[in-house]
Scaffold this motif. Structure first.
Motif, PDB file in Angstrom:
ATOM      1  N   TYR A  28       0.832  -1.193   0.000  1.00 15.59           N
ATOM      2  CA  TYR A  28       0.000   0.000   0.000  1.00 15.59           C
ATOM      3  C   TYR A  28       0.875   1.254   0.000  1.00 15.59           C
ATOM      4  CZ  TYR A  28      -3.673   3.259   1.259  1.00 15.59           C
ATOM      5  OH  TYR A  28      -4.546   4.310   1.267  1.00 15.59           O
ATOM      6  N   GLU A  29       1.919   1.268   0.823  1.00 18.98           N
ATOM      7  CA  GLU A  29       2.844   2.408   0.874  1.00 18.98           C
ATOM      8  C   GLU A  29       3.547   2.589  -0.467  1.00 18.98           C
ATOM      9  OE1 GLU A  29       3.856   4.370   3.646  1.00 18.98           O
ATOM     10  OE2 GLU A  29       2.196   3.550   4.797  1.00 18.98           O
ATOM     11  N   SER A  87       1.124   4.029  -3.042  1.00 14.86           N
ATOM     12  CA  SER A  87       0.801   5.434  -2.785  1.00 14.86           C
ATOM     13  C   SER A  87       1.971   6.351  -3.156  1.00 14.86           C
ATOM     14  CB  SER A  87       0.375   5.646  -1.341  1.00 14.86           C
ATOM     15  OG  SER A  87       1.414   5.306  -0.473  1.00 14.86           O
ATOM     16  N   GLU A  88       3.203   5.939  -2.874  1.00 15.78           N
ATOM     17  CA  GLU A  88       4.369   6.738  -3.245  1.00 15.78           C
ATOM     18  C   GLU A  88       4.479   6.876  -4.757  1.00 15.78           C
ATOM     19  OE1 GLU A  88       7.760   4.907  -1.473  1.00 15.78           O
ATOM     20  OE2 GLU A  88       7.143   5.428   0.569  1.00 15.78           O
ATOM     21  N   THR A 144       2.093   6.615  -6.930  1.00 12.68           N
ATOM     22  CA  THR A 144       0.973   7.413  -7.429  1.00 12.68           C
ATOM     23  C   THR A 144       1.256   8.898  -7.248  1.00 12.68           C
ATOM     24  OG1 THR A 144      -0.557   5.645  -6.880  1.00 12.68           O
ATOM     25  CG2 THR A 144      -1.505   7.815  -7.230  1.00 12.68           C
ATOM     26  N   ILE A 145       1.813   9.263  -6.106  1.00 10.77           N
ATOM     27  CA  ILE A 145       2.165  10.669  -5.863  1.00 10.77           C
ATOM     28  C   ILE A 145       3.207  11.126  -6.875  1.00 10.77           C
ATOM     29  CG2 ILE A 145       3.306  12.216  -4.217  1.00 10.77           C
ATOM     30  CD1 ILE A 145       1.899  10.593  -2.002  1.00 10.77           C
TER      31      ILE A 145
END
Length: 66
Positions: free
Chosen positions: A38-39, A42-43, A45-46
């Motif tokens: 998940y981390e 998310s990284e 995607t940012i």
């Protein structure tokens, strides 16, 4: 309750009466993703959002039947 991450196939234990366990039991389609994956997602995607070629496709507002 034992759950398996769909991305890395790591098996983790979740408390059997937690909210996450209840969601996974009730909706079999819902998948589990471990915290590490998940981390990582998310990284990335940012980072992609910072790129000028990133386009977020949203549903058009208005009458859905047109």
């Amino acid at each position: 309750m034992r759950v398996k991450c769909v991305l890395c196939e790591q098996i983790e234990k979740v408390k059997p009466y937690s909210l996450l366990a209840k969601k996974l039991r009730k909706r079999r389609i819902q998948t589990y993703i471990c915290n590490e994956c998940y981390e990582r997602i998310s990284e990335k995607t940012i980072e992609r959002r910072k790129n000028e070629n990133f386009k977020l496709y949203e549903e058009p507002k208005g009458d859905p039947h047109l």
